[in-house]
Motif scaffolding. Structure first.
Motif, PDB file in Angstrom:
ATOM      1  N   THR A  71       0.821  -1.214   0.000  1.00 46.46           N
ATOM      2  CA  THR A  71       0.000   0.000   0.000  1.00 46.46           C
ATOM      3  C   THR A  71       0.859   1.269   0.000  1.00 46.46           C
ATOM      4  O   THR A  71       0.586   2.216  -0.742  1.00 46.46           O
ATOM      5  CB  THR A  71      -0.944   0.016   1.209  1.00 46.46           C
ATOM      6  N   GLY A  72       1.897   1.286   0.826  1.00 49.74           N
ATOM      7  CA  GLY A  72       2.782   2.454   0.879  1.00 49.74           C
ATOM      8  C   GLY A  72       3.440   2.743  -0.459  1.00 49.74           C
ATOM      9  O   GLY A  72       3.384   3.893  -0.953  1.00 49.74           O
TER      10      GLY A  72
ATOM     11  N   PHE B  70       3.120   6.026  -2.915  1.00 46.91           N
ATOM     12  CA  PHE B  70       4.347   6.739  -3.286  1.00 46.91           C
ATOM     13  C   PHE B  70       4.434   6.936  -4.795  1.00 46.91           C
ATOM     14  O   PHE B  70       4.734   8.043  -5.278  1.00 46.91           O
ATOM     15  CB  PHE B  70       5.568   5.969  -2.793  1.00 46.91           C
TER      16      PHE B  70
END
Length: 209
Positions: free
Chosen positions: A59-60, A64
């Motif tokens: 998810t990160g 990004f």
């Protein structure tokens, strides 16, 4: 399916070239940001091709690379000189975000059960990550599953578009080498890296289908 070592090495070489460009290129700060984003993209693709990369959060990185795409879109709008290249880089970042979206459980529609042996339909099957990509496993009766048409279509678009981009960068490299005087080695290396990244993206997206 585990990616072969040359593919992971390919991405590592691309990341090293971007870092080298930052170190010796005397780039403006926008160039440093752009090179850094590409280096991180290459490293992320190397992790995707690594068997243990399947267990890393997705998810990160998805968020990004969406923000990285926005960065290049803004750069394309505000800087006319490199508008086409910035637009291309924005598409590459969106492609990365898409691959992470495919890897993120529950974000995309679940695979659709298709007819199995003897014409029966199986129920939805659990999906697990193998080398960062979804692989469907059958735990009871034999059956097949298929991704929603939109997902499949985007995967095909990403694969074919990346392959075309890789071929274009390769032709650009040949053309630059034939100019009089030829393009600098630094410029040729940058173009070669773009060709490798596009080819790597095509391989990774093909593995998703």
């Amino acid at each position: 399916m585990e990616a072969p070592w040359p593919r992971r090495e390919l991405f590592a070489v691309c990341a090293a070239e971007r870092v080298h460009g930052i170190a010796v290129g005397r780039l403006p700060w926008r160039g440093v940001v752009g090179h850094s984003l590409h280096a991180l993209m290459a490293l992320a693709m190397a992790l995707m091709a690594w068997p243990r990369g399947a267990g890393l959060p997705s998810t990160g990185p998805l968020v990004f690379f969406l923000l990285a795409a926005v960065w290049f879109v803004v750069a394309a709008v505000r800087t006319e000189e490199h508008r086409r290249s910035n637009a291309y880089h924005a598409l590459m970042m969106l492609a990365m975000a898409w691959m992470y979206a495919v890897m993120t459980d529950g974000l995309l529609p679940a695979p659709v059960a298709a007819a199995g042996v003897g014409g029966h339909h199986g129920s939805s099957m659990p999906a697990v990550h193998m080398s960062g990509m979804h692989r469907l496993m059958v735990d009871t009766a034999p059956a097949l599953t298929s991704a929603p048409p939109l997902v499949t279509g985007l995967d095909w678009l990403l694969t074919s578009g990346s392959a075309v981009a890789g071929a274009w960068w390769l032709s650009e490299l040949v053309a630059r080498r034939r100019t009089k005087p030829p393009a600098s080695r630094r410029a040729q290396l940058t173009i070669a890296t773009q060709a490798l990244m596009a080819a790597g993206m095509a391989m990774m997206s093909a593995a998703m289908m």
